[in-house]
Design a protein around this motif. Structure first.
Motif, PDB file in Angstrom:
ATOM      1  N   GLU A   1       0.986  -1.207  -0.194  1.00 49.55           N
ATOM      2  CA  GLU A   1       0.136   0.074  -0.090  1.00 49.55           C
ATOM      3  C   GLU A   1       0.908   1.250   0.002  1.00 49.55           C
ATOM      4  O   GLU A   1       2.051   1.208   0.396  1.00 49.55           O
ATOM      5  CB  GLU A   1      -0.834   0.042   1.292  1.00 49.55           C
ATOM      6  CG  GLU A   1      -1.958  -1.160   1.299  1.00 49.55           C
ATOM      7  CD  GLU A   1      -2.626  -1.225   2.823  1.00 49.55           C
ATOM      8  OE1 GLU A   1      -2.227  -0.518   3.695  1.00 49.55           O
ATOM      9  OE2 GLU A   1      -3.037  -2.385   3.141  1.00 49.55           O
TER      10      GLU A   1
ATOM     11  N   ASP B   1       1.800   4.752   1.552  1.00 48.76           N
ATOM     12  CA  ASP B   1       1.614   5.527   3.018  1.00 48.76           C
ATOM     13  C   ASP B   1       0.416   6.513   2.868  1.00 48.76           C
ATOM     14  O   ASP B   1       0.071   7.252   1.776  1.00 48.76           O
ATOM     15  CB  ASP B   1       2.716   5.762   3.548  1.00 48.76           C
ATOM     16  CG  ASP B   1       2.676   5.582   5.085  1.00 48.76           C
ATOM     17  OD1 ASP B   1       1.556   5.643   5.663  1.00 48.76           O
ATOM     18  OD2 ASP B   1       3.431   5.866   5.960  1.00 48.76           O
ATOM     19  N   LYS B   2      -0.334   7.155   3.907  1.00 47.45           N
ATOM     20  CA  LYS B   2      -1.270   7.895   3.796  1.00 47.45           C
ATOM     21  C   LYS B   2      -0.599   9.451   3.408  1.00 47.45           C
ATOM     22  O   LYS B   2      -1.200  10.418   2.976  1.00 47.45           O
ATOM     23  CB  LYS B   2      -2.034   7.995   5.008  1.00 47.45           C
ATOM     24  CG  LYS B   2      -2.739   6.684   5.175  1.00 47.45           C
ATOM     25  CD  LYS B   2      -3.594   6.940   6.502  1.00 47.45           C
ATOM     26  CE  LYS B   2      -4.434   5.556   6.833  1.00 47.45           C
ATOM     27  NZ  LYS B   2      -5.395   5.685   8.009  1.00 47.45           N
ATOM     28  N   SER B   3       0.704   9.493   3.626  1.00 51.86           N
ATOM     29  CA  SER B   3       1.332  10.819   3.578  1.00 51.86           C
ATOM     30  C   SER B   3       2.889  10.637   3.348  1.00 51.86           C
ATOM     31  O   SER B   3       3.362   9.554   3.863  1.00 51.86           O
ATOM     32  CB  SER B   3       1.012  11.836   4.646  1.00 51.86           C
ATOM     33  OG  SER B   3       1.493  11.209   5.931  1.00 51.86           O
TER      34      SER B   3
ATOM     35  N   THR C   1       6.134   5.183   0.499  1.00 55.38           N
ATOM     36  CA  THR C   1       5.917   6.697   0.523  1.00 55.38           C
ATOM     37  C   THR C   1       7.271   7.401   0.239  1.00 55.38           C
ATOM     38  O   THR C   1       8.278   6.851  -0.463  1.00 55.38           O
ATOM     39  CB  THR C   1       5.690   7.177   2.056  1.00 55.38           C
ATOM     40  OG1 THR C   1       5.267   8.521   1.958  1.00 55.38           O
ATOM     41  CG2 THR C   1       6.728   6.972   2.933  1.00 55.38           C
TER      42      THR C   1
ATOM     43  N   LYS D   1       3.492   7.571  -6.146  1.00 50.73           N
ATOM     44  CA  LYS D   1       1.797   7.039  -6.159  1.00 50.73           C
ATOM     45  C   LYS D   1       1.556   6.651  -7.466  1.00 50.73           C
ATOM     46  O   LYS D   1       1.045   5.538  -7.593  1.00 50.73           O
ATOM     47  CB  LYS D   1       0.999   8.105  -5.356  1.00 50.73           C
ATOM     48  CG  LYS D   1      -0.482   7.392  -5.144  1.00 50.73           C
ATOM     49  CD  LYS D   1      -1.286   8.187  -4.573  1.00 50.73           C
ATOM     50  CE  LYS D   1      -2.916   7.771  -4.177  1.00 50.73           C
ATOM     51  NZ  LYS D   1      -3.670   8.546  -3.166  1.00 50.73           N
TER      52      LYS D   1
END
Length: 592
Positions: free
Chosen positions: A242, A244-246, A373, A384
């Protein structure tokens, strides 16, 4: 409107590719990189007359029969391996992403075979497979360009299984099972020929091909042309991957199991110094110029939770060949020096590196998700998009001319033509890419090696010239390796035995030098180790000249030990800020 190749190949990522290229220096101000104008190549074949190849000092007539032979070879290279064509072979494709278990399953089949071989892209991977088999009680030989170690029992019989680098895969050995790893490298412009010749020429009843899914359509087409049976098995990742969110943004957000990815030797040591200065963590480092044994040692430190090495700082060398317990891959940049300027990395490259996160562990209660990330926010969207972009299918494979055809092509040139011009002309001739499925590869690297030759080369035989120019001397890394390449050729010309110590370009005294600066000494040792490895490689091809193989291996071992000591005890940089004196990236700092 014309669009650059990158934009046409990856339209979803075109907005990230700006023209001209910009980057930011240590003060945060924007600076512009100049793009070099493409130089006109003087040595390309001219259109008239079509059968004439031109060089710097004149021209040479290549017969139409010879040109036809090259075209015929590229149209059907599998016909060069009649023994393999006479066999009933089956290809079993294991297609899937990184960390999907495809290579593991293929190796399990190899381990149960009566006879077989493994071919991988790296010496490090070949050794890992050999050591793993031996540790499990399965006898296995190790065969690489720099080392040949046969597993012989008390009765004097050699082990029926072998692990080797792809260039060393034996095409004369009849085996039950063969495993070829990273099959997508069949399209690599430098080494693809090794995968192609192994796939077409192996005398194995069962050939397992492990690699990316994008190779499947090409492999199906090739199997139909060759007449071999093919079976395809698809794999999914054993652990989820995945974004990472940031972005990370600060070293305070680092945690054990993180891997910071940089693309130059200098920046790797800058990040190491910065992390160890600003956090409580200790860093292991891995990059391409380190010997495989040192890389394996650093990987072992990082994988061991009790070693004290919680963070890994690495180049794209981690993309294949090492088992690493990485929880999160953090790109410190999305740009890499391409030989002329900084350029965005391609999506397949980014996916290969990012896929190292979240490695599956046997016996673990559940798979740990891998995270990807970036450190800086400006690179996050691009990485991304790369992770979400499916690579284009492979449509062509690299191939090297057969020994006799290659010799005929070289001998067609006058002896006064420089070898670099000979190889460059062959590599860039129209016939080298005329086939729909194959193209000549592996010759352009010989151009760089041949350009290092300063003395006359006409006293060498064609076999000696090709051997010298195929030696694994990375002449682009350091000017000292350029001199070493020239020295190798001079030694072969003389035909007299030579030891590593007697070669003036191998500065053996660096192994015991305790006075030099740590960072400079490490770089000197890297160059020395590359030279010793090249001596070992060429000693297997010209043993009557390069006679002291064990001495070179012993010195290489001492060199590795000193490099490990330096990595473990010294901080190689005092400042974490990259220098910004030049407008272009430092070519000597670039690694793979």
């Amino acid at each position: 409107m014309y669009r650059p190749i990158f934009a046409r190949r990856y339209p979803a990522l075109a907005r990230f590719r700006s023209t001209p290229t910009y980057s930011w220096n240590s003060q945060g101000s924007k600076k512009r990189f100049r793009r070099r104008k493409p130089e006109k190549n003087k040595y390309l074949p001219l259109p008239s007359p079509p059968e004439t190849y031109y060089s710097r000092k004149g021209h040479v007539h290549v017969s139409q029969n010879l040109k036809s032979s090259l075209r015929e070879y590229l149209d059907a290279p599998w016909e060069a391996y009649p023994k393999a064509r006479a066999m009933r072979r089956k290809w079993i494709v294991h297609a899937g992403p990184t960390n999907s278990g495809k290579t593991y399953n293929a190796l399990q089949r190899l381990k149960t075979a009566k006879s077989g071989l493994f071919g991988g892209p790296l010496r490090l991977l070949a050794r890992e497979v050999s050591d793993r088999f031996r540790a499990q009680g399965t006898r296995c030989n190790l065969i690489t360009g720099e080392e040949i170690s046969y597993d012989i029992d008390e009765h004097g019989s050699v082990a029926p299984l072998s692990s080797s680098t792809m260039e060393m895969v034996s095409l004369s050995t009849v085996a039950d099972v063969a495993v070829l790893d990273e099959i997508q490298m069949i399209a690599d412009p430098d080494r693809g020929f090794a995968w192609t010749q192994a796939l077409l020429g192996l005398q194995a009843k069962e050939i397992h091909l492990c690699g990316e899914t994008r190779t499947v359509p090409f492999l199906k087409s090739l199997a139909a042309l060759v007449g071999d049976e093919i079976e395809v098995n698809y794999y999914e990742r054993l652990s989820p991957l995945e974004m990472d969110k940031s972005p990370l943004l600060s070293l305070d957000n680092l945690r054990p199991g993180d891997c910071l990815v940089a693309f130059s030797r200098r920046s790797i040591f800058d990040w190491k110094a910065r992390v160890e200065k600003e956090t409580k963590f200790r860093c292991a480092i891995i990059y391409g110029a380190l010997p495989p044994e040192v890389r394996a040692s650093q990987a072992a430190h990082f994988n061991d939770p009790k070693s004290g090495y919680d963070i890994l700082i690495a180049s794209d060398a981690i993309g294949m060949g090492l088992n690493l317990s990485i929880d999160r891959v953090i790109f410190t940049t999305a740009e890499k020096y391409n030989g002329e300027s900084l350029d965005l990395i391609d999506p397949p490259h980014a996916r290969q590196i990012g896929g190292r996160a979240g490695r599956f562990k046997l016996g673990a209660p559940k798979a740990i998700p891998g995270l990807v990330t970036t450190f800086h926010a400006k690179h996050y969207d691009y990485i991304k998009q790369c992770m979400q972009t499916e690579p284009e299918p492979i449509t062509r494979a690299g191939i090297m001319p057969g020994d006799q055809l290659f010799a005929d092509l070289i001998s067609a040139f006058d002896a006064t033509v420089p070898p670099s011009v000979v190889f460059d002309t062959i590599a860039k001739s129209p016939d080298s890419s005329a086939s729909d499925m194959f193209y000549l590869c592996g010759i352009s690297g010989m151009v760089d090696a041949a350009s290092c030759i300063t003395g006359p080369s006409d006293v060498l035989t064609i076999e000696e010239l090709v051997t010298c120019c195929q030696a694994p001397v990375p002449v682009g890394r350091d000017t000292r390796l350029v001199k070493l390449m020239d020295n190798f050729v001079r030694v072969v010309q003389k035909g007299e035995p030579v030891t590593p110590i007697s070669m003036k370009d191998l500065v053996i005294s660096k192994i015991v030098d305790k006075t030099a600066d740590s960072s400079e000494l490490l770089k000197d040792l890297e160059v020395l180790h590359m030279g010793l490895n090249s001596y070992l490689w060429i000693s297997y091809r010209l043993p009557e000249i390069f006679t002291c193989r064990e001495e070179a291996r012993h010195l290489a071992g001492l060199c590795q030990a000193e490099m490990e000591r330096l990595l473990e005890t010294k901080r190689m940089s005092k400042s974490a800020k990259p220098k910004a004196k030049k407008k272009t990236a430092d070519k000597s700092a670039v690694i793979s």
